[in-house]
Design an enzyme around this catalytic site. Structure first.
Site, short mmCIF file in Angstrom:
data_model
loop_
_atom_site.label_atom_id
_atom_site.label_comp_id
_atom_site.label_asym_id
_atom_site.label_seq_id
_atom_site.Cartn_x
_atom_site.Cartn_y
_atom_site.Cartn_z
CG HIS A 165 -2.05 1.13 1.28
ND1 HIS A 165 -3.16 1.30 0.77
CD2 HIS A 165 -1.59 2.23 1.84
CE1 HIS A 165 -3.61 2.34 1.01
NE2 HIS A 165 -2.89 3.27 1.63
CB CYS A 166 1.89 3.29 -2.67
SG CYS A 166 3.15 4.79 -2.90
#
Lengths: 728, 144
Positions: free
Chosen positions: A148-149
C-alpha cells in the site's frame, strides 16, 4: 487525491465501488498531497524560471523533453493513484458455505510443484488466491498485492503495478533531469546567484536532490523485484527467502509480464449481467449407469467417498502445513440449503483427510469459536449426517454414561476419527482434524464404530491423546444437548472475528507450542497454560474465570501440567457458556470442572502427559457421568485423583449432583439431535443452551480473558472478544 | 387461447444447492479453472459436457491473458497517449471477457438450463470460482 476502488481511468463501465464505506481520514491524504505539491510545484517552477534560459542557450528540445517526461510521470502517477489495483469483491454468503467453520485456516495448493498456502480471509470470506493479500488500509483483498503506497494513497496490485513501476522510473528520470539541468543553469550563473531565477532554481534543485535518494532507492528495489518476479509483500515478508519462487518465469519473462501483459479486468463495480436464462423443470437427466444407481442405494459410505473426493478436488488440499497458528474463520453455519447432505460432504471430506501425523492436532487448543457456527444448534445439513448415526448414537450415549469409560478409548478413537473428519477445517491448519473430530463426534459417534463405517475409512493410529481430546469433548457433548462441539471447532468458530483472528495470530506462538507435543506437555503451551490456569483450583468457585481474565497468563497453574492438558477442553467448554445457556450449562460445566479441580487438587506429582491427561479426562467423565454414583470410582489414572467428596466445597457437591441430571438431559437431547459432524464444529456452543458446555471448551482454550464474576455468574471472554457468562 | 399456468410453473424453481469450481493454480496465477467434474452434478449432467465447457473457458481466459503482440501494442499506445486511450478503447482482456460472457450465456441456454443448472460468470466472483447453481427438480404440477 482520493483513491477509490472504482477505476476511473482504465476503461469499462464503472459503477460505484461496492466496498463498505470507510471513515474519512484526512491524514491519509497528507502524503499524497505532499507528493503532488512537490512534483507539480517544483516542475512548474523549473519550467518558469529555468527552462527559458535553457531553451535559449542550450537547446530548445530540453523543455520539450522535460515536459514529456513530466507528463509521463504525471500520467503514471494518476494511474497508480486512481486505478483499482485488483480488488476482489467480497464473497457472497453462498460461497463460503462450502468452506464452513470446520475448514482449515489455510488451504494448500501446488503451483509448479511448490506448495503455496492460501489463507482464509475472514473479511472477504474466501481463501485468498496466491499472491493475494488483504490490505488493512483499504480493507480489501488485492490481487497480486504489492504494497500500500501512501504517496499515491492506493494499494499497488496486479492492475496498477505497471503504472506504479513506470511512475517510479519516470520520476527518477525526471528528478535527475531537473537536477541536472538546474545544475547547468546554476553553473552558468555562478555570478548571479542572487537573482530570483537562480534562487528558485537552487531551491528546486534542493527539493530534487532531497527526493532523489529515496525515490532512486525505491526504483532500484522495484527493478530487482520485477527481475525476480516478486512482489514487495513477498520480499518483505521473506516468503521465498532461501526457497523457490513459484511465480517467477525467468528475468526476461518477468519483465515482459510486468510491462506488456494485458491490463487485467476490474472486479469491482461491474455491471453484472443478470442471468436472463430461464430455468424451468422438467430437467433433463443423464442416464445413470448401474454403478451410479448402486452408489445411490448404498448412500452413506459411497456418497461420502464421492463427496470427499469432490471436496478434495475442488479444494485442492485442505491440509495446511503451517507454522502459523491462527484462529479459524468459520463462516456461518449452513442454513441455506437444509436437507442437503452437506454434512456428508464436509464430514466425508474431512474424514478423507485422515491426519497423517499428530500435528493435525496442532491448533486444537487455539480454537475457540465465537459461535459462528453454533447455529449448529440446528444444523440441518449436519443433521443429515448425524441422523444417519442416530441409531447407534443413543446407544452410544447411554453407554457413555455408564461407568465403563475405560472401554471408551476405543469408541473415543472412533469418535475421534469421525470427528476429525467432521471437524475442524479452518482454524489454523492442521489441527483441524484432530480436535474437531472428537468433540463433534463425541455425541454422535457410535463408539467410533459407526464412525468408522460411516467414514468409510480406517482411522487406525490415533494417539492416546486423541482419546484425551475426545474424552473431553465427549463429556462436553454429553452435556450439550445438541451439537457436539469439539473444542477445536469451538475455538475455530470463536476465532471468526477479525479481531480474534488477528489477536490470536499475534498471540499465537509460532514456536509450535500448540503442537501435538504441547498436548502431551500442556504446560509448555501458553494456551494450555492459560486454560489450565483457569482450571486450577486456586479459587474454589471460579478458578478458571479469575485466571482467564488475565488473558494468556503464562504462569503454569499450581496444578502443573496435569491441569494444563485438560484445561483447553474443559475450560474451553466453560468459557463458551453463553447467557442463555448459563443456567443449563453452568452446572454441567461446573461439575466436570470441579471434577477436574478435585482431580488436580492433589499435587500433580505425576508428569503431565497424554496418559495423565487421558486419565484425567476419563476421570472427569467418570465424575460427570457418575455423579450420583460414588465418585470414588475414579478412573485409572494413578495420580492425583482425589475424588473425595470432602475435598469439594458444598457448591461443588451441588453441582456434581446436578450433573447427572444435566447429562441425562443432554443425553436425551442428544437423541433428537444427533451431533452430526457439522454440529461439532459449531464450537462456541452456538445455538441451544445445552450446547454451552460443549462450546465453551473452545474459546477458553486460547486467550481467554475472564471478566469479573457477577454474583455467581462468571464472564469468560473467549477468543475474539466474545464474552460468555457462566453461572457458578 | 389462454394457457393456464400454475404458479410453480411461472416461478423460477428453488435453488437446491451451489457448486463452486475452484481455480486451478498448478500452472501459476494464470486464470484457469479446474476441469474435474464435481460429484454433485453427477446426476444432472454429463461429465464430458462439463469438462468441455470448462476447457473452453480456460482457453478463453488463456487467450485473454496472452502476452502477445496485440497486448504489447496496446500497452505502447496507451503509454503514448498518456493512457487516455483507455477512455475510449476497450482493452483486449475486456473484449475477451465479453466473449466469455456470451459463451457462458450460450452454454446456459443450450446445455445447463435444460438440466436445471446455471453457470455464473466467474468474473462476478473476481475470477475465483465458477459457480454452478443447481435447481430443484420439481415435476410440473407437483405440490410445492
Amino acid at each position: 487525491m482520493p483513491s477509490f476502488s472504482g477505476g476511473v481511468v482504465g476503461g469499462g463501465v464503472g459503477g460505484p465501488a461496492s466496498a463498505p464505506p470507510r471513515p474519512f481520514r484526512p491524514s491519509r491524504y497528507v502524503p499524497v498531497s505532499a507528493a503532488i505539491t512537490f512534483l507539480v510545484g517544483s516542475t512548474t517552477l523549473f519550467f518558469c524560471f529555468t527552462c527559458p534560459w535553457l531553451s535559449e542557450y542550450i537547446s530548445g528540445v530540453i523543455p520539450i523533453y522535460i515536459a514529456v517526461i513530466f507528463l509521463f510521470t504525471l500520467a503514471n502517477f494518476c494511474m497508480a493513484t486512481f486505478m483499482d489495483p485488483g480488488v476482489f469483491p467480497r464473497a457472497e454468503e453462498d460461497e463460503d458455505k462450502e468452506d464452513d467453520f470446520r475448514a482449515p485456516l489455510y488451504k494448500t495448493v501446488e503451483i509448479r510443484s511448490i506448495q503455496v498456502r492460501m489463507k482464509w480471509c475472514s473479511t472477504c470470506r474466501f481463501y485468498r488466491p496466491p499472491r493475494c493479500s488483504h490490505c488493512s488500509v483499504c480493507d480489501n483483498c488485492v490481487e497480486d498485492f504489492d504494497h500500500h503506497c501512501p504517496w499515491v494513497n492506493n494499494c499497488i496490485g496486479r492492475r496498477n503495478y505497471r503504472y506504479f513501476f513506470l511512475f517510479l522510473l519516470s520520476l527518477t528520470t525526471h528528478i535527475m533531469d531537473v537536477f541536472g539541468f538546474g545544475l547547468v543553469y546554476v553553473l552558468h550563473h555562478r555570478q548571479q546567484l542572487d537573482t530570483p531565477h537562480a534562487a528558485v532554481t537552487m531551491a528546486v534543485m534542493c527539493v530534487a536532490g532531497l527526493f532523489f535518494v529515496p525515490v532512486a532507492g525505491l526504483t532500484g528495489f522495484h527493478i530487482v523485484l520485477v527481475a525476480r518476479g516478486r512482489t514487495t509483500n513477498e520480499q518483505v515478508t521473506g516468503k521465498f527467502r532461501g526457497g523457490v519462487n513459484p511465480f517467477t518465469k525467468g528475468c526476461w519473462r518477468n519483465i515482459s509480464h510486468v510491462l506488456c501483459s494485458p491490463l487485467a479486468p476490474r472486479y469491482m463495480g461491474r455491471w453484472w449481467n443478470r442471468q436472463t436464462v430461464e430455468v424451468q423443470p422438467p430437467f433433463l437427466r443423464p442416464s445413470l449407469t448401474e454403478a451410479q444407481l448402486e452408489a445411490k442405494v448404498l448412500d452413506n459410505g459411497i456418497q461420502n467417498d464421492r463427496h470427499s473426493s469432490r471436496s478434495k478436488s475442488s479444494l485442492d488440499q485442505m491440509e495446511s502445513q503451517s507454522a502459523d497458528i491462527e484462529p479459524p474463520p468459520p463462516p456461518k453455519p449452513d442454513f441455506r440449503y437444509p436437507g442437503l447432505p452437506r454434512a456428508d460432504t464436509e464430514a466425508s471430506s474431512l474424514l478423507s483427510e485422515a491426519p497423517p501425523t499428530p500435528s493435525m492436532y496442532k491448533y486444537r487448543p487455539a480454537y475457540s469459536s465465537p459461535g459462528r457456527n453454533h447455529t449448529g444448534v440446528t444444523h440441518p445439513n449436519k443433521m443429515t449426517r448425524g441422523e444417519s448415526l442416530d441409531s447407534p448414537s443413543p446407544s452410544i450415549l447411554q453407554s457413555s454414561r455408564q461407568p465403563s469409560y475405560r472401554s471408551e478409548p476405543s469408541s473415543l478413537d472412533g469418535a475421534t476419527v469421525v470427528g476429525r473428519g467432521v471437524g475442524v477445517r479452518r482454524g489454523g491448519g492442521d489441527r483441524g482434524e484432530g480436535p474437531g473430530g472428537p468433540g463433534g463426534m463425541a455425541g454422535v459417534v457410535s463408539g467410533g464404530v459407526s464412525g468408522y463405517s460411516l467414514a468409510g475409512r480406517s482411522y487406525t493410529s490415533y494417539p492416546s491423546s486423541l482419546v484425551l481430546s475426545t474424552g473431553g469433548s465427549r463429556s462436553s457433548s454429553l452435556r450439550s444437548a445438541q451439537t457436539v462441539h469439539n473444542p477445536l471447532a469451538t475455538l475455530q468458530s470463536e476465532g471468526t472475528t477479525d479481531t480474534s483472528y488477528k489477536s490470536l495470530a499475534n498471540q499465537t506462538p509460532r514456536n509450535g507450542s500448540l503442537s501435538y507435543d504441547s498436548l502431551l506437555t500442556p504446560s509448555e503451551s501458553p494456551e494450555f497454560e492459560s486454560a489450565a490456569h483457569e482450571l486450577s483450583p486456586q479459587k474454589p468457585h471460579v478458578p478458571f474465570l479469575s485466571t482467564a481474565g488475565g488473558g494468556r497468563p503464562g504462569v503454569a497453574p499450581p496444578g502443573g501440567p496435569l491441569q494444563g492438558y485438560t484445561s483447553p477442553f474443559l475450560s474451553a467448554q466453560i468459557a463458551q457458556q453463553r447467557e442463555g445457556q448459563l443456567l443449563q450449562g453452568s452446572t454441567t460445566f461446573s461439575s466436570p470442572h470441579r471434577a477436574y479441580l478435585r482431580a488436580v487438587s492433589p499435587p500433580p506429582s505425576s508428569s503431565p502427559g497424554a496418559p495423565e491427561a487421558r486419565h484425567l479426562l476419563h476421570h472427569n467423565q467418570d465424575l460427570t457421568s457418575r455423579i450420583p454414583r460414588n465418585p470414588s470410582s475414579s478412573s485409572s489414572s494413578p495420580g492425583a485423583r482425589s475424588l473425595d467428596p470432602p475435598v469439594s466445597p458444598p457448591p461443588r457437591g451441588l453441582s456434581l449432583t446436578k450433573s447427572p441430571v444435566h447429562i441425562g438431559e443432554t443425553g436425551s437431547q442428544h437423541k433428537p439431535r444427533p451431533v452430526g459432524a457439522g454440529a461439532v464444529l459449531g464450537g462456541g456452543g452456538v445455538g441451544g443452551g445445552q450446547q454451552a458446555p460443549q462450546s465453551t471448551s473452545r474459546p477458553a482454550l486460547a486467550n481467554h480473558t475472564t471478566s469479573k464474576p457477577v454474583g455467581g455468574v462468571k464472564k469468560v471472554t473467549g477468543v475474539g472478544g466474545t464474552t460468555y457468562e457462566i453461572s457458578v | 387461447m389462454a394457457e393456464t399456468h400454475s404458479l410453480q410453473d411461472l416461478q423460477q424453481p428453488a435453488v437446491s444447492s451451489k457448486v463452486f469450481v475452484q481455480r486451478d493454480y498448478s500452472s501459476g496465477t494464470i486464470c484457469k479453472f479446474q476441469t474435474k467434474f464435481p460429484s454433485e452434478l453427477e446426476s444432472r449432467m454429463d461429465k464430458q459436457q462439463f469438462e468441455e465447457t470448462m476447457q473452453t473457458l480456460n482457453n478463453l481466459y488463456a487467450e485473454a491473458e496472452k502476452l502477445g503482440g496485440k497486448s504489447y501494442l496496446e500497452g505502447c499506445l496507451a503509454c503514448l497517449t498518456a493512457y487516455t486511450i483507455f477512455l475510449c478503447m476497450e482493452t483486449h482482456y475486456e473484449k475477451v471477457l465479453k466473449k466469455i460472457a456470451k459463451y457462458i450465456k450460450d452454454q446456459n441456454e443450450k446445455i445447463y438450463a435444460p438440466r436445471g443448472l446455471l453457470l455464473t460468470d466467474p468474473i462476478e466472483r473476481g475470477l475465483r470460482v465458477v459457480e454452478i447453481t443447481i435447481f430443484e427438480d420439481r415435476n410440473i404440477g407437483s405440490g410445492r
